[in-house]
Design a protein around this motif. Sequence first.
Motif, short mmCIF file in Angstrom:
data_model
loop_
_atom_site.label_atom_id
_atom_site.label_comp_id
_atom_site.label_asym_id
_atom_site.label_seq_id
_atom_site.Cartn_x
_atom_site.Cartn_y
_atom_site.Cartn_z
N MET A 2 82.40 7.42 -37.34
CA MET A 2 82.84 8.82 -37.31
C MET A 2 82.44 9.48 -35.99
SD MET A 2 84.45 11.24 -38.95
CE MET A 2 84.36 11.15 -40.73
N ARG A 3 81.25 9.18 -35.49
CA ARG A 3 80.83 9.74 -34.20
C ARG A 3 81.72 9.21 -33.08
NH1 ARG A 3 75.87 9.03 -36.61
NH2 ARG A 3 75.46 7.07 -35.52
N GLN A 4 82.15 7.95 -33.16
CA GLN A 4 83.08 7.41 -32.17
C GLN A 4 84.43 8.12 -32.26
OE1 GLN A 4 83.35 3.08 -31.96
NE2 GLN A 4 81.30 2.95 -32.85
N ASN A 6 86.39 7.81 -28.75
CA ASN A 6 86.13 6.48 -28.19
C ASN A 6 86.88 5.36 -28.88
OD1 ASN A 6 84.37 7.71 -26.48
ND2 ASN A 6 82.51 6.99 -27.50
N THR A 7 87.51 5.64 -30.00
CA THR A 7 88.19 4.58 -30.73
C THR A 7 89.41 5.13 -31.45
OG1 THR A 7 87.81 2.71 -32.21
CG2 THR A 7 86.83 4.79 -32.86
N TYR A 8 90.34 4.25 -31.72
CA TYR A 8 91.58 4.59 -32.40
C TYR A 8 91.30 4.98 -33.86
CZ TYR A 8 95.99 3.84 -34.84
OH TYR A 8 97.09 3.99 -35.63
N LEU A 62 89.75 15.46 -33.95
CA LEU A 62 88.39 15.45 -34.51
C LEU A 62 87.35 16.07 -33.59
CD1 LEU A 62 88.12 12.13 -36.49
CD2 LEU A 62 88.33 14.44 -37.34
N ALA A 63 87.46 15.82 -32.29
CA ALA A 63 86.49 16.41 -31.36
C ALA A 63 86.55 17.93 -31.42
CB ALA A 63 86.75 15.92 -29.94
N SER A 64 87.75 18.48 -31.47
CA SER A 64 87.92 19.93 -31.54
C SER A 64 87.45 20.47 -32.88
CB SER A 64 89.39 20.30 -31.32
OG SER A 64 89.83 19.86 -30.07
N LEU A 65 87.75 19.75 -33.94
CA LEU A 65 87.34 20.18 -35.27
C LEU A 65 85.82 20.32 -35.36
CD1 LEU A 65 88.18 20.51 -38.40
CD2 LEU A 65 87.28 18.18 -38.55
N PHE A 66 85.10 19.30 -34.94
CA PHE A 66 83.64 19.34 -35.06
C PHE A 66 83.01 20.30 -34.05
CE2 PHE A 66 84.27 15.26 -37.34
CZ PHE A 66 83.59 15.59 -38.51
N GLU A 67 83.68 20.58 -32.95
CA GLU A 67 83.17 21.58 -32.01
C GLU A 67 83.37 22.98 -32.59
OE1 GLU A 67 82.95 24.57 -28.94
OE2 GLU A 67 84.84 24.05 -29.85
N GLU A 127 93.26 20.09 -28.84
CA GLU A 127 92.71 18.77 -28.54
C GLU A 127 91.69 18.86 -27.41
OE1 GLU A 127 96.02 16.26 -27.58
OE2 GLU A 127 97.01 16.64 -29.50
N LYS A 128 90.73 17.97 -27.48
CA LYS A 128 89.76 17.85 -26.40
C LYS A 128 90.38 16.95 -25.33
CE LYS A 128 84.91 16.98 -25.40
NZ LYS A 128 83.62 16.62 -26.00
N GLN A 129 90.33 17.41 -24.09
CA GLN A 129 90.88 16.64 -22.99
C GLN A 129 89.82 15.72 -22.39
OE1 GLN A 129 94.20 19.04 -20.94
NE2 GLN A 129 92.48 20.44 -21.07
N SER A 130 90.24 14.79 -21.56
CA SER A 130 89.33 13.80 -21.00
C SER A 130 88.24 14.43 -20.12
CB SER A 130 90.10 12.74 -20.21
OG SER A 130 90.81 13.34 -19.15
#
Length: 133
Positions: free
Chosen positions: A98-100, A105-107, A72-77, A8-11
Amino acid sequence: MKFQVSIEKQSDGTYIAYNTNVDGLSLIGVGNTVNEAKADFFNSMKEVAETYDEGEKIPQCLKADPVFKFDLASLFEYYSVLNVSAFAKFVGINDSLMRQYKRGNTYISESQLKKIEDGIHTIGKEFASLRLV
Protein backbone atom coordinates in the motif's frame (compact mmCIF):
# COMPACT_ATOMS: atom_id res chain seq x y z
CA MET A 1 -23.57 18.91 -15.55
CA LYS A 2 -20.68 18.73 -13.11
CA PHE A 3 -17.01 18.68 -13.85
CA GLN A 4 -15.43 15.36 -13.05
CA VAL A 5 -11.96 16.33 -11.91
CA SER A 6 -9.00 14.03 -11.47
CA ILE A 7 -6.31 14.97 -8.97
CA GLU A 8 -2.95 13.31 -9.35
CA LYS A 9 0.51 13.62 -7.91
CA GLN A 10 3.04 14.46 -10.61
CA SER A 11 6.58 13.10 -10.86
CA ASP A 12 8.01 16.38 -9.49
CA GLY A 13 5.92 16.04 -6.30
CA THR A 14 3.34 18.69 -7.19
CA TYR A 15 -0.35 18.00 -7.76
CA ILE A 16 -2.53 18.59 -10.79
CA ALA A 17 -6.32 18.80 -11.02
CA TYR A 18 -7.94 18.55 -14.45
CA ASN A 19 -11.45 17.97 -15.75
CA THR A 20 -12.18 14.76 -17.61
CA ASN A 21 -15.75 14.87 -18.90
CA VAL A 22 -16.52 18.15 -20.69
CA ASP A 23 -15.57 18.26 -24.35
CA GLY A 24 -14.27 21.59 -25.59
CA LEU A 25 -13.51 22.94 -22.13
CA SER A 26 -10.26 21.89 -20.48
CA LEU A 27 -9.28 23.41 -17.17
CA ILE A 28 -6.39 22.64 -14.87
CA GLY A 29 -5.19 23.59 -11.44
CA VAL A 30 -1.75 22.94 -10.02
CA GLY A 31 -0.14 23.28 -6.62
CA ASN A 32 2.32 21.96 -4.10
CA THR A 33 -0.57 20.34 -2.20
CA VAL A 34 -3.93 18.88 -3.17
CA ASN A 35 -5.62 21.90 -1.56
CA GLU A 36 -3.57 24.28 -3.71
CA ALA A 37 -4.37 22.31 -6.87
CA LYS A 38 -8.10 22.33 -6.01
CA ALA A 39 -8.04 26.07 -5.26
CA ASP A 40 -6.25 26.73 -8.55
CA PHE A 41 -8.82 24.61 -10.40
CA PHE A 42 -11.67 26.61 -8.83
CA ASN A 43 -9.84 29.79 -9.83
CA SER A 44 -9.61 28.49 -13.42
CA MET A 45 -13.36 27.85 -13.40
CA LYS A 46 -13.98 31.39 -12.19
CA GLU A 47 -11.62 32.96 -14.71
CA VAL A 48 -13.16 31.07 -17.64
CA ALA A 49 -16.68 32.00 -16.50
CA GLU A 50 -15.61 35.66 -16.38
CA THR A 51 -14.51 35.54 -20.03
CA TYR A 52 -18.12 35.17 -21.18
CA ASP A 53 -19.71 38.40 -22.36
CA GLU A 54 -22.84 39.62 -20.66
CA GLY A 55 -25.80 37.87 -22.21
CA GLU A 56 -23.74 34.83 -23.24
CA LYS A 57 -24.83 31.60 -21.66
CA ILE A 58 -22.16 30.33 -19.26
CA PRO A 59 -21.90 26.52 -19.36
CA GLN A 60 -23.71 24.97 -16.41
CA CYS A 61 -20.61 22.97 -15.45
CA LEU A 62 -18.83 26.22 -14.56
CA LYS A 63 -21.56 26.96 -12.01
CA ALA A 64 -21.66 23.52 -10.38
CA ASP A 65 -19.44 21.93 -7.75
CA PRO A 66 -16.85 19.60 -9.31
CA VAL A 67 -16.72 15.92 -8.40
CA PHE A 68 -13.14 15.04 -7.46
CA LYS A 69 -11.39 11.74 -8.12
CA PHE A 70 -8.01 11.07 -6.52
CA ASP A 71 -5.01 8.92 -7.26
CA LEU A 72 -3.71 7.21 -4.11
CA ALA A 73 -0.88 9.67 -3.46
CA SER A 74 -3.34 12.57 -3.65
CA LEU A 75 -5.93 10.77 -1.56
CA PHE A 76 -3.56 10.09 1.34
CA GLU A 77 -2.11 13.61 1.14
CA TYR A 78 -5.54 15.25 1.17
CA TYR A 79 -7.01 12.94 3.81
CA SER A 80 -3.91 12.79 5.98
CA VAL A 81 -6.04 11.53 8.85
CA LEU A 82 -5.97 8.14 7.09
CA ASN A 83 -3.07 6.03 8.28
CA VAL A 84 -1.75 4.14 5.25
CA SER A 85 -0.71 1.03 7.18
CA ALA A 86 -3.91 0.83 9.22
CA PHE A 87 -6.03 1.37 6.13
CA ALA A 88 -4.09 -1.33 4.27
CA LYS A 89 -4.83 -3.78 7.08
CA PHE A 90 -8.51 -2.74 7.05
CA VAL A 91 -8.87 -3.55 3.33
CA GLY A 92 -6.64 -6.63 3.41
CA ILE A 93 -3.66 -5.35 1.46
CA ASN A 94 -0.05 -5.72 2.59
CA ASP A 95 0.93 -2.41 4.22
CA SER A 96 4.28 -2.30 2.41
CA LEU A 97 2.50 -2.74 -0.92
CA MET A 98 0.00 0.00 0.00
CA ARG A 99 2.87 2.40 0.75
CA GLN A 100 4.33 1.57 -2.69
CA TYR A 101 0.92 2.30 -4.26
CA LYS A 102 0.83 5.61 -2.39
CA ARG A 103 4.26 6.60 -3.67
CA GLY A 104 3.36 5.52 -7.19
CA ASN A 105 6.20 3.00 -7.22
CA THR A 106 4.18 0.07 -8.51
CA TYR A 107 1.27 -0.74 -10.78
CA ILE A 108 -2.18 -0.98 -9.17
CA SER A 109 -4.58 -3.42 -10.79
CA GLU A 110 -8.24 -2.56 -11.29
CA SER A 111 -9.19 -5.20 -8.68
CA GLN A 112 -6.86 -3.62 -6.09
CA LEU A 113 -8.23 -0.14 -6.86
CA LYS A 114 -11.76 -1.50 -6.42
CA LYS A 115 -10.80 -3.11 -3.10
CA ILE A 116 -9.35 0.22 -1.89
CA GLU A 117 -12.34 2.24 -3.10
CA ASP A 118 -14.78 -0.22 -1.53
CA GLY A 119 -12.87 0.10 1.76
CA ILE A 120 -13.12 3.88 1.62
CA HIS A 121 -16.87 3.66 0.97
CA THR A 122 -17.30 1.21 3.86
CA ILE A 123 -15.51 3.57 6.24
CA GLY A 124 -17.60 6.47 4.95
CA LYS A 125 -20.86 4.62 5.54
CA GLU A 126 -19.77 3.59 9.01
CA PHE A 127 -18.78 7.16 9.92
CA ALA A 128 -22.01 8.54 8.47
CA SER A 129 -24.13 6.21 10.58
CA LEU A 130 -22.26 6.30 13.90
CA ARG A 131 -23.42 8.29 16.90
CA LEU A 132 -21.30 9.37 19.85
CA VAL A 133 -22.39 8.94 23.45
